[in-house]
Design an enzyme around this catalytic site. Structure first.
Site, PDB file in Angstrom:
ATOM      1  NE  ARG A  58       0.226   1.369   3.328  1.00 20.13           N
ATOM      2  CZ  ARG A  58       1.043   2.409   3.552  1.00 20.13           C
ATOM      3  NH1 ARG A  58       2.301   1.794   3.814  1.00 20.13           N
ATOM      4  NH2 ARG A  58       0.954   3.417   3.614  1.00 20.13           N
ATOM      5  N   GLY A  59       0.439   2.398  -0.230  1.00 25.68           N
ATOM      6  CA  GLY A  59       0.982   3.735  -0.302  1.00 25.68           C
ATOM      7  C   GLY A  59       1.321   3.693  -1.778  1.00 25.68           C
ATOM      8  NE  ARG A 101      -6.174   0.693  -1.500  1.00 23.16           N
ATOM      9  CZ  ARG A 101      -5.461   1.224  -0.574  1.00 23.16           C
ATOM     10  NH1 ARG A 101      -4.172   0.826  -0.414  1.00 23.16           N
ATOM     11  NH2 ARG A 101      -5.974   2.002   0.369  1.00 23.16           N
ATOM     12  CG  ASP A 251      -2.992   8.134  -1.326  1.00 26.90           C
ATOM     13  OD1 ASP A 251      -2.964   8.488  -0.286  1.00 26.90           O
ATOM     14  OD2 ASP A 251      -2.732   6.886  -1.683  1.00 26.90           O
ATOM     15  CG  ASN A 261      -2.296  11.477   2.645  1.00 28.57           C
ATOM     16  OD1 ASN A 261      -1.870  10.678   1.980  1.00 28.57           O
ATOM     17  ND2 ASN A 261      -1.971  11.661   3.859  1.00 28.57           N
ATOM     18  CE  LYS A 262      -5.098   5.643   4.131  1.00 27.90           C
ATOM     19  NZ  LYS A 262      -6.088   4.737   3.784  1.00 27.90           N
TER      20      LYS A 262
END
Ligand code: MRU
Length: 360
Positions: A58-59, A101, A251, A261-262
Site C-alpha cells: 500500500r502507499g 484501488r 494519494d 491523502n489518508k
C-alpha cells in the site's frame, strides 16, 4: 510465503523486489507488520493485483511500482497468444488492475505507462514474445526512479525542518509506501541525517493503523525519536505549541493543489491553519493528476466496514452495528503551505506552480 532474508529488518530491505531467476515479485506483507516480517510471492498479475487490493502492499508510489510489475507479469502470461489477442488481454489486465484501488493515481499512471509502451511495440510489429521483457525493464525503471524521486523530495523538504522541531505525520509515507526512503518520512529522514535534533509525533491512523504499525516501526528502524499518539490527540498538541511542522504524503493531487491523502489528513490540516503551523505535502509528480481540476473529482475509496469494527481480529463494537470506512479525504489547497516534489517545492497559487514543475 517465505521469511525475508534479514532477521532484524532495517529499511534497507526492499518493500518491492523482483526476482529474475524465477520471474517472481516479492512484497513485504504490510498486513503482518510489525509483528511478523514476511514476504509474499506473486507469480502472476492476479496475485499482484490482489496484493494491492488487500493492502499487502500500500502507499501510492508502492502501488504504482507493483502495478508496473503486475503488467509485466500479465504480458509474460499472455506472450504465446496471437498478436491481437495478446494486446486485448493486456488491456483487460490493465482495466482489472485499475479497479483494485481507486484513489491513488500512481496505480493508473503506472498501468497507462505499461499499456502505452506495449501498444507502441505492438503497432511497430515487434514480436509479441519480446514485449514482456520491455515491460519488465519499464517496471524496474519506474522502481529506480521512485527511489531517486524520494531522495530528491527528502533533500528539498529536509531544508524546511529546523533543529529542535517537533514534526507531526499522518499515515505511512515511508520506505514501505514507496520504492524506498519515503516521501513524508523521506523529508523527516533527510533532516535527521543532516544532524538536526527532531522528534516525530506519529498519528496512529485509524482504522488501518498505518501510523502505529508501519510509521512507528520505520521510526524505530531509522533511530528517529518519536512518540505514537491517537489521531484525536494532535489538536491538543498543536494548541499547546508542541508541533512546529507537519508533513504527510498524498494519494492524488488535483491541478489546483487539492490533495487526497489518508482519512484524517484534512482534520490535521485545518487544525494546523488554526494554530499557525506549516502543513506540507510531500509527493512525486507521479501523484499529481493534471486531468483533475479540483479535489471534488477525486474518487474516494470506501473499504469494508469490518476494518472499523475489528482491530487485530477483535470486535470492538456491538454485533450488527452500522459502520463506514472512508479510506481518504481531500485537503483543500488553501490549507497547504507547499507541495514538496522531486523537482522542487510548489507554492500557492498551485494552478501556476504545479504546471511549472512539469516543465523543469
Ligand atoms: O491506504 P494506504 O495505506 O495505501 O494509504 C496511504 C496513504 O494515504 C499515504 O499517505 C500515501 O499513499 C502516500 S505514500 C508515500
Amino acid at each position: 510465503m517465505s521469511e525475508n532474508a534479514t532477521s532484524t529488518p532495517t529499511l534497507k530491505v526492499k518493500t518491492i523486489e523482483w526476482r529474475d531467476s524465477d520471474l517472481t515479485l516479492l512484497l513485504i506483507d504490510q498486513i503482518k507488520l510489525p509483528h511478523h516480517f514476511e514476504n509474499v510471492e506473486c507469480r502472476n498479475f492476479h496475485e499482484a493485483g490482489e496484493a494491492i487490493r488487500t493492502m499487502i502492499v500500500r502507499g501510492a508510489p508502492a502501488i504504482g511500482v507493483t502495478a508496473a510489475y503486475a503488467m509485466a507479469l500479465a504480458a509474460l502470461e499472455y506472450r504465446n497468444l496471437p498478436r491481437d489477442e495478446f494486446i486485448e488481454k493486456l488491456d483487460e489486465a490493465g482495466a482489472w488492475l485499475n479497479e483494485t484501488r481507486p484513489t491513488a493515481v500512481n496505480l493508473k499512471w503506472a498501468i497507462d505507462q505499461s499499456l502505452s509502451l506495449a501498444h507502441r511495440l505492438h503497432d511497430a510489429y515487434i514480436q509479441v514474445v519480446s514485449i514482456p521483457w520491455e515491460l519488465l525493464r519499464l517496471a524496474k525503471q519506474i522502481q529506480a526512479d521512485d527511489l531517486a524521486f524520494c531522495k530528491a523530495i527528502g533533500a528539498f523538504g529536509g531544508e524546511l525542518i529546523k533543529d529542535g522541531d517537533n514534526i507531526l505525520t499522518h499515515c505511512n509515507a515511508g520506505g514501505l509506501a514507496t520504492a524506498g526512503y519515503g516521501t513524508a518520512v523521506g523529508v523527516i529522514t533527510a533532516a535527521h541525517e543532516a544532524g538536526k535534533k527532531i522528534h516525530v509525533w506519529v498519528d496512529e491512523t485509524r482504522p488501518y493503523l498505518q501510523g502505529a504499525r508501519l510509521t512507528a516501526w520505520e521510526m524505530q528502524q531509522l533511530g528517529i525519536p518519536h512518540t505514537l499518539i491517537t489521531d484525536n490527540m494532535s489538536g491538543h498538541l498543536m494548541q499547546r505549541g508542541k508541533v512546529q511542522f507537519i508533513v504527510t504524503g498524498a494519494d492524488r493531487i488535483a491541478a489546483n493543489g487539492d490533495t487526497a491523502n489518508k482519512i484524517g489528513t484534512y482534520m490535521v490540516a485545518v487544525l494546523a491553519k488554526e494554530n499557525n503551523i506549516p502543513f506540507y505535502i510531500a509527493a512525486p509528480l507521479t501523484t499529481i493528476d493534471l486531468k483533475i481540476k479540483s479535489g471534488e473529482e477525486i474518487p474516494i475509496e470506501e473499504r469494508s466496514a469490518d476494518e472499523v469494527v475489528f482491530i487485530g481480529g477483535k470486535r470492538i463494537a456491538p454485533e450488527g452495528v452500522h459502520a463506514a470506512h472512508f479510506g481518504f479525504d481531500v485537503t483543500p489547497a488553501r490549507y497547504i503551505h507547499g507541495i514538496i516534489t522531486e523537482k522542487g517545492i510548489a507554492r500557492p497559487p498551485y494552478e501556476q506552480s504545479i504546471p511549472a514543475l512539469f516543465e523543469k
